[in-house]
Structures are given as C-alpha cells and as structure tokens.
Design an enzyme around this catalytic site. Structure first.
Site, PDB file in Angstrom:
ATOM      1  N   ASP A  97       0.766  -1.237   0.049  1.00 44.76           N
ATOM      2  CA  ASP A  97       0.023   0.066  -0.043  1.00 44.76           C
ATOM      3  C   ASP A  97       0.862   1.195  -0.109  1.00 44.76           C
ATOM      4  OD1 ASP A  97       0.762  -0.772   2.741  1.00 44.76           O
ATOM      5  OD2 ASP A  97      -0.375   1.151   3.165  1.00 44.76           O
ATOM      6  N   ASP A 100       6.184   0.493   2.979  1.00 49.76           N
ATOM      7  CA  ASP A 100       6.755  -0.862   3.648  1.00 49.76           C
ATOM      8  C   ASP A 100       6.182  -2.006   2.863  1.00 49.76           C
ATOM      9  OD1 ASP A 100       4.032  -1.169   3.689  1.00 49.76           O
ATOM     10  OD2 ASP A 100       3.815  -0.671   6.036  1.00 49.76           O
ATOM     11  N   TYR A 248      -4.185   0.522   9.850  1.00 53.21           N
ATOM     12  CA  TYR A 248      -5.484   0.980   8.776  1.00 53.21           C
ATOM     13  C   TYR A 248      -6.747   0.265   9.800  1.00 53.21           C
ATOM     14  CZ  TYR A 248      -2.541   2.055   5.139  1.00 53.21           C
ATOM     15  OH  TYR A 248      -1.791   2.560   4.472  1.00 53.21           O
ATOM     16  N   GLU A 488       5.771   9.730   2.818  1.00 50.65           N
ATOM     17  CA  GLU A 488       5.491   8.443   2.430  1.00 50.65           C
ATOM     18  C   GLU A 488       4.496   8.486   1.293  1.00 50.65           C
ATOM     19  OE1 GLU A 488       4.703   3.912   4.267  1.00 50.65           O
ATOM     20  OE2 GLU A 488       4.053   5.784   5.550  1.00 50.65           O
TER      21      GLU A 488
END
Length: 511
Positions: A97, A100, A248, A488
C-alpha cells in the site's frame, strides 16, 4: 502640377510607412499578447498528460508478486512469491500500500474502487493510458479474487506490520513473517468485505466491454462478498485489532462501506435489490451525516456523489435526496459560502490532517470534477445558502488543488516524484531508498537498511509518479525520509488523481 505630384508622392510614402509600422506594432503585440485559440482558451501551466502517465506508472512500483515482462519500473524485481503458503492459499500478487512491505486489504480495495471509478468516468478520454490504467486495476482485482476465493472468508492482510516495520529492507529481500489474516463468520470485518465488494463491482464495469467473461466473474464475486459483509456484521478493527491497528484501523464504522458497496452493486448489476436496500437503509447507514472527509476509511461522501448520479443522470427519482446530500458536501468546501467549513493552507491547499493530507486533496479533487460532470449533464447547479455554485467553480477549485500538488505552491515544488524540476528526493519508501538488486545483488539484512533510512542521501531509485503525504498546514515540506507523515507515498493517494488528471489533460487539449 509639380506640387500636386510631390504631395501624392508624400501621401503614398506616409501610408506605406504607417502600414509597415502598424504591422510591426501588431507583430510586437502578438508576441506579448498571443491570440488565444477558441478551442482551448487557456494555456495550461502544467503537462497534465505527463503527470497522468506517471501517476499510473507508480502502481508498477508497488506491485507484489511475479512481475510481467512489460514492467516499466525496472529497478523492482519479484517479491512475496510464497504469500499465502502458510495457510495453503495462493495470495501472490496485489499491491504494497505504501512504503513498507505489508499487503493491507482494506486500503488496497479502496485503491481499486477509486482507480476503477476514474476509468468509468474518464476512461473514454484516456487514449493510450487507458490500457495502463486497466492493467493497474487488474493487478489488484486478480489478487482480490484470490483473497475472496472461499465463501464467507476474506484474506485481508499478508505480513505482520509490527515485525515488518522493525526492518528497513527491500520487498525482494523480505524475511519477516508473511503472516496471513482473515475475516470470516466468527471474526467479521464488514468494512473490508463491503469495500472489497465495491472494488469488484466497480472493476466489473471497467472490463464489461473489453473482457466480458472477467467482468461477469468480478460482478458475481462482488454480489457474494457483499452478502457476506451485510450478513455477518462487525468491525475488523475489533477481531484483528493487534494486526490492523493502528495502521488501517477503522474509525468511521462500517455503515459507510455498506452504503458505498450497495451503491456500486446497484450501478454494476442494475438489480433492483440494491436500490431497495439503499432506500430502506440509507438513513441508518449515514447517508445524510456531515462527515465531509473522503478517503480509505470513510466512504459516505463518495457514496453520496455516486448515488446523486443515479438521480441527476439516470433520473432515478427515489434518490433525489442524494443531490442535496452531495450539495452539502460541496458547500462545506467552497470558501466564502455560508456553510464553508474546510481549512486551507496559506498557499491554498485543502488541509484535513497532518498525516498523509494529500490523500484528501486527490480524493476531493476527483469528487469535484466528477460531480461537476453530473451537474453539467443535468443542467443543474449547487445552492449554498443563497450562493450559487456552478460546475465551472467546482472544476476551478479542483484544478487549483491539482496545480498546487504539481508545483504551484509556496515551495515551488511538485509533490509527485519525477514530475517537474523540483520534487521530493528522500521519500519514505524502502525499495526506492535502498540500492536495487541490479546494483546490489547481495541481500540487505533487516536492520542494515536503517543506516540508509536515516541518511540524507537522495533515494537511488525513482518511484515515478509517487505522490507523497504532502506539506504541513503552513505549506512547509522538509523532504526527510524518516518523516512518514509527509514523505510516504500510498496507492490511495494516487488512485483518485488518475481521474482528475485525465479530465484536465483532455480539457487543455493534451489528450
């Protein structure tokens, strides 16, 4: 006679001089004040087509699994080839996503829904990029089909986030546990299941003409998954809390996903069951709540805009309330109107929160150009407490947000990697920051990468098209790799922008 001829001679040269001089003046004027062509009355300050190409290419950098021969981000290699084997299920593929190496099903499904919606609304304008966009969607749906292969079960995550985050290593080198987490009848996850149903339903529309067999498979699976989501209710943040939170965690509840999922199934199947479901449950599922934030967690606003189309364009009278629900959202965004509640930075960027704010910028811009399209089709406007807001005004606000993202901001910096003269060089992304397999074939161990993460060196691999979390509320951006809130990238930041960039590239004659 002599005086008469000299007079006419003088007149002739005076006229000649004036003609030549005025033509030079006109030429000079044209140089500084170019004649504007009627077809594209405004000269674009950005190459939206280039940004569109790059925004889709980014997804190739996020791929997990066995990469295809036409892979364009060439510093990536195969990874996660045994994903799912721990539970004897094939879960190879899908997307990481963000920066990472975990595959989180919740944001991946939302990314898929938004990529699909971008193609549904603007794919007809995409020209050569349409195929690339479809491939980006299919990379996700192939995985979601694997994750939903068993009835009443969805595999919602591959990888232990805590252990993954304790390492800074390339996806190709992963040696952290590829633990598999699922939802089922005993451990429900309504929000993930309903979002997955929405993704499969939306994608079924994308492939309806080009691959009808695949489209039908996606639609059938969407129906089954939504049934499961609705029947076994509960939040995955409860049953899987140690693994999905705080990454999440679902904060908005699962009602928004049920409404959103039903809206997409209504659109994809035309089955009256879903329209009846929306009419019966819309209020209890929060159709008219004033939670004006649209992103991977909360889908209420998206559902309102999507259902308003059924009323505005398809003339489904029973959904007329969704026009006013959508209008309320729009009125909250427009500065100077009585119901305006949105915050903007001094430089003009919509600002919702410090962590990955750009996701709200891209999702809001998409909803604005999409709602403007629906309103234009229905010859309607938005009324914000006596102030009339036209579709043009919505497009102008969306364009301003996209232009800020691409470089029209106080820092004169593009927040899309690889676009413009100045862009983030130290993004919080493992694969981009560490030397590639081609330049460093030997394995980089779990903690060895942190020396790179903490360094000031620019990332050696360009993650083309990646959009970072963005500047703070004062338009500042430090470009620090350790600052994941601002530096990010994520798939759900890029996905809605694909639609907005397509619209802008087309409207300025670049497509």
């Amino acid at each position: 006679m002599a005086s008469s001829s000299s007079s006419s001679f003088f007149t002739y040269f005076t006229l000649l001089f004036l003609v030549l001089f005025s033509s030079q003046l006109l030429g000079a004027a044209a140089k500084y004040y170019p004649i504007r062509h009627r077809r594209h009355p405004h000269i674009a300050s950005h190459n939206y087509r280039d940004a569109l190409t790059k925004s889709i290419m980014f997804f190739e950098g996020q791929r997990s699994g066995r990469l295809p021969p036409n892979q364009r981000i060439s510093w990536r290699r195969n990874s996660g080839l045994s994903d799912g084997s721990a539970v004897h299920v094939d879960l190879v593929g899908g997307y990481y996503d963000a920066g990472d190496n975990v595959k989180f099903g919740f944001p991946m499904a939302f990314t898929t829904t938004m990529l699909s919606w971008s193609v549904i609304e603007f794919g007809g304008l995409m020209k050569g990029e349409l195929q690339n966009a479809k491939e980006a969607i299919r990379w996700a749906t192939d995985y979601l089909l694997k994750a939903t292969a068993h009835p009443d079960t969805i595999y919602v995550q591959v990888g232990d986030a805590r252990k993954d985050h304790a390492c800074w290593e390339r996806p190709e080198d992963m040696d952290t546990p590829r633990s598999v987490f699922k939802i089922d009848k005993n451990t429900p996850g309504t929000e993930v299941a309903a979002e997955t149903a929405a993704a499969l339903a939306a994608a079924s529309l994308v492939f309806r003409r080009s691959d009808p067999t695949y489209s039908k498979l996606l639609a059938r699976r969407a129906i089954r998954v939504f049934e499961f989501a609705n029947k076994y209710r509960g939040s995955y943040s409860n049953g899987l809390k140690p693994y999905v939170c705080p990454y999440y965690c679902d904060f908005s509840g699962y009602q928004d996903e049920l409404l959103w999922g039903a809206a997409w199934l209504h659109k994809a199947t035309k089955n009256p069951t879903y329209l009846n479901y929306i009419q019966a449950n819309g209020q209890t599922l929060g159709a008219d709540e004033s939670d004006n934030t649209f992103g991977w967690d909360n889908k209420h606003v998206g559902a309102r805009i999507l259902l308003s189309k059924a009323f505005l364009v398809q003339k489904v009278q029973s959904l007329h309330d969704y026009k006013s629900h959508a209008d309320n959202y729009v009125c909250s965004l427009i500065p100077g109107t009585p119901y305006s509640s949105a915050q903007y930075t001094p430089g003009g960027l919509l600002f919702k929160m410090n962590d990955s704010n750009m996701q709200y910028v891209t999702s809001t811009s998409f909803l604005l150009v999409t709602y403007a399209k629906y309103l234009t089709s229905a010859h309607m406007v938005v009324n914000c407490g006596g102030s009339t807001v036209t579709p043009k005004k919505l497009r102008t606000l969306a364009k301003r947000q996209v232009d800020y993202l691409l470089g029209d901001n106080p820092m004169k910096m593009s927040f899309m990697v690889g676009y413009g003269a100045r862009y983030p060089k130290r993004i919080h992304h493992r694969g981009s920051s560490l030397p590639s397999i081609a330049t460093h074939p030997a394995k980089i161990q779990c903690s060895a990468g942190f020396s790179v993460m903490n360094s000031q060196f620019p990332n050696p691999n360009i993650l083309m098209g990646a959009i970072v979390g963005g500047p703070d509320q004062h338009d500042r951006f430090p470009d620090q790799r350790s600052d994941y809130e601002q530096s990010e990238p994520a798939t759900y930041i890029n996905a809605p922008l694909v639609g907005s960039l397509t619209y802008l590239a087309h409207s300025f004659g670049q497509l």
